[in-house]
Design a protein around this motif. Structure first.
Motif, mmCIF file in Angstrom:
data_model
loop_
_atom_site.group_PDB
_atom_site.id
_atom_site.type_symbol
_atom_site.label_atom_id
_atom_site.label_comp_id
_atom_site.label_asym_id
_atom_site.label_seq_id
_atom_site.Cartn_x
_atom_site.Cartn_y
_atom_site.Cartn_z
ATOM 1 N N GLU A 117 0.955 -1.229 0.395
ATOM 2 C CA GLU A 117 -0.268 0.005 -0.119
ATOM 3 C C GLU A 117 1.176 1.367 0.185
ATOM 4 O O GLU A 117 -0.092 2.276 0.347
ATOM 5 C CB GLU A 117 -0.786 0.010 1.431
ATOM 6 C CG GLU A 117 -2.483 -1.409 1.079
ATOM 7 C CD GLU A 117 -2.609 -0.938 2.452
ATOM 8 O OE1 GLU A 117 -2.550 0.082 3.101
ATOM 9 O OE2 GLU A 117 -3.887 -1.628 2.679
ATOM 10 N N TYR A 118 2.386 0.791 0.498
ATOM 11 C CA TYR A 118 3.026 2.491 -0.341
ATOM 12 C C TYR A 118 4.207 1.872 -1.007
ATOM 13 O O TYR A 118 4.494 0.806 -1.502
ATOM 14 C CB TYR A 118 4.216 1.936 1.515
ATOM 15 C CG TYR A 118 2.925 2.795 2.894
ATOM 16 C CD1 TYR A 118 2.724 3.854 3.191
ATOM 17 C CD2 TYR A 118 2.369 1.310 2.959
ATOM 18 C CE1 TYR A 118 2.283 3.896 4.191
ATOM 19 C CE2 TYR A 118 1.247 1.828 4.300
ATOM 20 C CZ TYR A 118 1.532 3.064 4.332
ATOM 21 O OH TYR A 118 0.891 3.369 5.953
ATOM 22 N N ASP A 119 4.901 3.219 -1.592
ATOM 23 C CA ASP A 119 5.715 2.816 -2.402
ATOM 24 C C ASP A 119 7.475 3.229 -1.870
ATOM 25 O O ASP A 119 7.165 3.607 -1.326
ATOM 26 C CB ASP A 119 5.099 4.112 -3.633
ATOM 27 C CG ASP A 119 6.374 4.304 -3.937
ATOM 28 O OD1 ASP A 119 7.464 3.203 -4.711
ATOM 29 O OD2 ASP A 119 7.059 5.650 -5.698
ATOM 30 N N LEU A 120 7.628 2.025 -1.838
ATOM 31 C CA LEU A 120 8.627 1.246 -1.077
ATOM 32 C C LEU A 120 9.394 1.645 -1.547
ATOM 33 O O LEU A 120 9.754 0.478 -3.263
ATOM 34 C CB LEU A 120 8.454 0.777 -0.165
ATOM 35 C CG LEU A 120 9.893 0.061 0.696
ATOM 36 C CD1 LEU A 120 10.332 1.174 1.371
ATOM 37 C CD2 LEU A 120 9.279 -1.084 2.211
ATOM 38 N N GLY A 160 13.651 -2.763 12.063
ATOM 39 C CA GLY A 160 13.452 -1.128 11.265
ATOM 40 C C GLY A 160 12.919 -1.338 10.462
ATOM 41 O O GLY A 160 12.523 0.439 10.151
ATOM 42 N N ALA A 161 13.143 -1.957 9.558
ATOM 43 C CA ALA A 161 12.479 -2.213 7.871
ATOM 44 C C ALA A 161 11.128 -1.631 8.320
ATOM 45 O O ALA A 161 10.401 -2.565 8.609
ATOM 46 C CB ALA A 161 13.147 -3.199 6.530
ATOM 47 N N PRO A 162 11.103 -0.766 7.430
ATOM 48 C CA PRO A 162 8.900 0.021 6.876
ATOM 49 C C PRO A 162 8.794 -1.653 6.061
ATOM 50 O O PRO A 162 8.734 -2.386 5.274
ATOM 51 C CB PRO A 162 8.814 0.581 6.753
ATOM 52 C CG PRO A 162 10.399 0.366 5.425
ATOM 53 C CD PRO A 162 11.264 -0.016 6.220
ATOM 54 N N HIS A 163 7.323 -2.341 6.352
ATOM 55 C CA HIS A 163 5.934 -2.724 6.410
ATOM 56 C C HIS A 163 7.115 -4.284 5.797
ATOM 57 O O HIS A 163 6.217 -4.825 4.893
ATOM 58 C CB HIS A 163 5.650 -2.314 4.617
ATOM 59 C CG HIS A 163 5.624 -0.047 4.851
ATOM 60 N ND1 HIS A 163 4.213 -0.111 6.120
ATOM 61 C CD2 HIS A 163 5.829 0.334 4.525
ATOM 62 C CE1 HIS A 163 4.165 0.963 6.420
ATOM 63 N NE2 HIS A 163 5.079 1.344 5.409
ATOM 64 N N THR A 164 7.724 -5.381 6.693
ATOM 65 C CA THR A 164 7.639 -6.254 6.658
ATOM 66 C C THR A 164 6.764 -7.573 6.950
ATOM 67 O O THR A 164 6.159 -6.758 8.045
ATOM 68 C CB THR A 164 8.743 -6.657 7.548
ATOM 69 O OG1 THR A 164 9.259 -6.014 8.880
ATOM 70 C CG2 THR A 164 10.597 -5.840 6.309
ATOM 71 N N GLY A 165 6.733 -8.705 6.948
ATOM 72 C CA GLY A 165 5.749 -9.382 7.389
ATOM 73 C C GLY A 165 5.726 -11.171 6.635
ATOM 74 O O GLY A 165 7.381 -10.977 6.017
#
Length: 315
Positions: free
Chosen positions: A175-178, A282-287
């Motif tokens: 949902e984000y441009d990463l 700390g990395a964004p939007h991991t899962g």
């Protein structure tokens, strides 16, 4: 897809092209069905999608202007390269049926260490170029100086294949441009070398000649290429004596082929092959987005090395 350009001295220039994205939506639009509304110029819409002029745009608060840095573990990359190269040297030596095994085994560790140092140096040059242009926050980390007289350094072809694809990754299906970019640790690792290890170009040249005489192939990495694939983002998990590579981002960002360069750095000296490459803390939007490889056979790193080198026809 990696392309190789042969040079007169037998080495290769490695170049990695950006993998083609699957145009599932375009394929659906291009196939005629009775349910599709007959409005507008369908062919023009398809052309706009193919050339990237018609696409979904994110809100400003969902766009990461500066790629997010992810630290790679240079210690483990060195250890993984050293162990894999050592195993391959032993195999090549045994194929030649050389009798003086005692003398060889006293030298193989020295050669493996030198060649692994070269792999780490090329990795460092790739990370240095990315830090200087795409991650300004990492430019003050110290140790970003450039070694003298190091151009077109040949390294074992499988590791050239992996390092050529070490670069910026545009993460899709979020949902984000990463964007994420690999970077060196904040301190230490001068020229990418582990603590206590110094870069020695003379020893490296001798190691290259020794390995080439045994039949090991070498290639050259283009360290100016910024884009890469997500092979270095796989996360390693070893639970209840089962090892697996998991996808920390949607599985559409990964392919089974990407497990090959990652497996080069795995450990082949025990039941647990874990040897983590990147730290996503700390990395964004991991899962947890599924498993790409599970329970590889013992010595998968050697098998992969020989397969990429095309020196083992049975693999």
């Amino acid at each position: 897809m990696a392309k190789q350009k042969a040079k007169a001295d037998g080495s290769f220039h490695m170049r990695t092209e950006q993998p083609a994205y699957q145009h599932d939506v375009v394929a659906v639009l291009d196939s005629h069905t009775d349910d599709l509304p007959a409005t507008g110029n369908l062919n023009y819409t398809i052309a706009l999608k193919q050339y990237g002029f018609l696409r979904h745009c994110f809100a400003r608060d969902r766009v990461y202007v500066i790629p997010h840095p992810i630290v790679v573990n240079l210690d483990n990359m060195y250890i993984g390269a050293r162990n894999t190269i050592r195993g391959s040297l032993i195999r090549l030596h045994n194929l030649k049926m050389i009798i003086s095994n005692k003398e060889f085994y006293s030298r193989v560790d020295e050669i493996s260490n030198a060649l692994a140092s070269g792999c780490n140096l090329v990795t460092y040059m790739k990370l240095r170029a990315l830090a200087l242009t795409d991650v300004p926050s990492m430019c003050d980390s110290g140790g970003l100086e450039k070694p003298r007289d190091v151009t077109d350094l040949p390294i074992p072809t499988p590791f050239a294949f992996a390092i050529q694809q070490l670069g910026i990754v545009n993460i899709g299906d979020l949902e984000y441009d990463l964007k994420v970019v690999p970077c060196k640790p904040q301190t230490g690792f001068r020229f990418g070398q582990p603590t206590g290890t110094l870069w020695n170009p003379n020893a490296y040249q001798q190691a290259v000649e020794f390995a080439r005489n045994l039949g090991m192939r070498f290639s050259i990495v283009d360290t100016t290429v910024k884009e890469g694939t997500a092979w270095w983002l796989f996360q390693q998990d070893y639970t209840e004596e089962v090892f697996q590579l998991t996808c920390p981002y949607p599985e559409t960002n990964f392919t089974e082929m990407m497990t090959l360069p990652h497996s080069l750095y795995l450990n082949n000296e025990g039941a647990n092959p874990s040897n983590p490459i990147s730290d996503l803390t700390g990395a964004p939007h991991t899962g947890d987005f599924g498993i790409m490889m599970q329970s590889p056979h013992h010595g998968i790193n050697i098998s992969t090395f020989e397969a990429i080198s095309d020196t083992a026809n049975e693999i």
